[in-house]
Design an enzyme around this catalytic site. Structure first.
Site, PDB file in Angstrom:
ATOM      1  N   TYR A  17      85.664 -48.758 -14.452  1.00 12.43           N
ATOM      2  CA  TYR A  17      85.940 -47.314 -14.496  1.00 12.43           C
ATOM      3  C   TYR A  17      87.341 -47.080 -15.088  1.00 12.43           C
ATOM      4  O   TYR A  17      87.511 -46.279 -16.006  1.00 12.43           O
ATOM      5  CB  TYR A  17      85.863 -46.768 -13.077  1.00 12.43           C
ATOM      6  CG  TYR A  17      86.216 -45.316 -12.909  1.00 12.43           C
ATOM      7  CD1 TYR A  17      87.369 -44.952 -12.218  1.00 12.43           C
ATOM      8  CD2 TYR A  17      85.396 -44.320 -13.403  1.00 12.43           C
ATOM      9  CE1 TYR A  17      87.691 -43.618 -12.042  1.00 12.43           C
ATOM     10  CE2 TYR A  17      85.716 -42.985 -13.226  1.00 12.43           C
ATOM     11  CZ  TYR A  17      86.870 -42.646 -12.536  1.00 12.43           C
ATOM     12  OH  TYR A  17      87.192 -41.319 -12.346  1.00 12.43           O
ATOM     13  N   ILE A  33      89.880 -36.636  -5.246  1.00 19.07           N
ATOM     14  CA  ILE A  33      89.680 -35.194  -5.074  1.00 19.07           C
ATOM     15  C   ILE A  33      88.835 -34.933  -3.833  1.00 19.07           C
ATOM     16  O   ILE A  33      87.760 -35.518  -3.658  1.00 19.07           O
ATOM     17  CB  ILE A  33      89.010 -34.575  -6.312  1.00 19.07           C
ATOM     18  CG1 ILE A  33      89.937 -34.716  -7.520  1.00 19.07           C
ATOM     19  CG2 ILE A  33      88.700 -33.094  -6.067  1.00 19.07           C
ATOM     20  CD1 ILE A  33      89.382 -34.178  -8.818  1.00 19.07           C
TER      21      ILE A  33
HETATM   22  C1  VAH Z   1      86.944 -42.642  -7.683  1.00 18.45           C
HETATM   23  N1  VAH Z   1      87.185 -40.296  -7.091  1.00 18.45           N
HETATM   24  O1  VAH Z   1      87.174 -42.890  -6.527  1.00 18.45           O
HETATM   25  C2  VAH Z   1      87.309 -41.239  -8.191  1.00 18.45           C
HETATM   26  C3  VAH Z   1      88.723 -41.192  -8.707  1.00 18.45           C
HETATM   27  C4  VAH Z   1      91.094 -41.875  -8.378  1.00 18.45           C
HETATM   28  C5  VAH Z   1      89.726 -41.896  -7.805  1.00 18.45           C
HETATM   29  O2  VAH Z   1      88.811 -41.648 -10.000  1.00 18.45           O
HETATM   30  O3  VAH Z   1      86.466 -43.448  -8.420  1.00 18.45           O
END
Ligand code: VAH
Length: 314
Positions: free
Chosen positions: A140, A170
């Site tokens: 990611y 968030i």
């Molecule tokens: C995640 N909510 O947990 C997202 C976000 C910084 C965390 O990128 O992958």
């Protein structure tokens, strides 16, 4: 006319509602690969869409005379670790397709979300600077880092007006998030109300940067409405708001629910969280386009417990 790609997701759902309030329901086209909340589906136009289908997106852009695209479709950190190639394909091909539509002048402006996941364990953890070491260790994070520099490339080379924010975790109650490491900070409120207890998958002192959804939506729209000249960064703007640990969150919840119990069972997600910053220096966003968060942990806790209670009763 605005098109939201990924409108059924955690951010997309609320961003769609806020943009419809500002610009008018019929001027904000929601789209996703699956239908979203009743509220979002009934308040304005919706189109089924695969975010990696550039021709399909172009068709919708032409059908509705779209000028602005918010591309929120992505696979988050936990799910991306389970399906690395699919995550790369979704997160990158959707972006490159939309950037090409802007380069080909089919649309005028693009918003694309980045994340504090672009930072890794070699990044300075406290008050992480806007420009610093970025060695992400999750698929990611790799996709978000690459995406940021594609955005910058299309801006520098083709003049594309693409803008991006490195969101922290968030917190929201309207739409359950899909597969994020920071999702514990949402789940905890639902479990506190429903079961009076929460088994946390991160260790108690894992400090992470976070923000409330209302602040995230406001910042996104503020950046997109900023004057061209004020948008000095075309990679992603650091955004931090607040930071806290699961222990600090539990103490705040206990002010409302004194009998709340938390236990800690760190799992594979601990490794992801441990590679991310504890707090973020978001002074560039505050200086360039007057970013200012409104919700602290106490306000978030009050809001979450109030809304989850009323929502679940309805
Ligand atoms: C995640 N909510 O947990 C997202 C976000 C910084 C965390 O990128 O992958």
């Amino acid at each position: 006319i605005i098109l939201i790609i990924g409108a059924s997701g955690q951010i997309g759902n609320e961003l769609t509602q806020e943009l419809r309030t500002i610009y008018g329901n019929s001027n904000v086209i929601a789209s996703d690969i699956k239908e979203g909340s009743e509220e979002m589906m009934s308040s304005g136009p919706f189109e089924m869409m695969d975010a990696t289908d550039k021709e399909g997106i172009l068709g919708i852009v032409k059908k509705h005379n779209v000028t602005q695209v918010y591309l929120l479709a992505a696979m988050l950190s936990v799910t991306a670790e389970k399906h690395p190639k699919k995550a790369w394909d979704l997160n990158m091909n959707s972006l490159l397709g939309v950037l090409d539509l802007a380069k080909e002048k089919h649309i005028k402006q693009v918003f694309w979300p980045s994340s504090i996941a672009v930072f890794g364990s070699t990044t300075p953890k406290d008050n992480t600077p806007q420009k610093t070491i970025m060695e992400p260790s999750t698929v990611y994070g790799i996709s978000k880092l690459s995406g940021e520099f594609w955005c910058n490339y299309y801006h520098e080379k083709y003049g594309v007006d693409v803008r991006s924010i490195r969101y922290p975790g968030i917190i929201s109650w309207k739409t359950k998030p899909g597969g994020g490491t920071t999702d514990y900070a949402i789940d905890i409120y639902f479990k506190a109300l429903k079961e009076g207890a929460y088994e946390c998958f991160l260790s108690e002192n894992t400090r992470l940067p976070m923000m409330y959804m209302n602040d995230a939506v406001a910042a996104t729209i503020q950046l997109m409405q900023a004057k061209h000249i004020d948008v000095k960064l075309r990679t992603g703007y650091n955004l931090g708001a607040i930071d806290f640990t699961p222990n600090e969150m539990a103490l705040e919840i206990k002010k409302h629910l004194p009998d709340f119990k938390i236990s800690y069972h760190p799992d594979f997600r601990q490794e992801i969280a441990a590679s991310w910053p504890s707090s973020i220096d978001d002074s560039a966003a505050r200086t360039d386009w007057n970013w200012q968060h409104k919700f602290d942990l106490s306000a978030i806790t009050t809001e979450m417990l109030k809304n989850i209670k009323t929502e679940s009763i309805v």
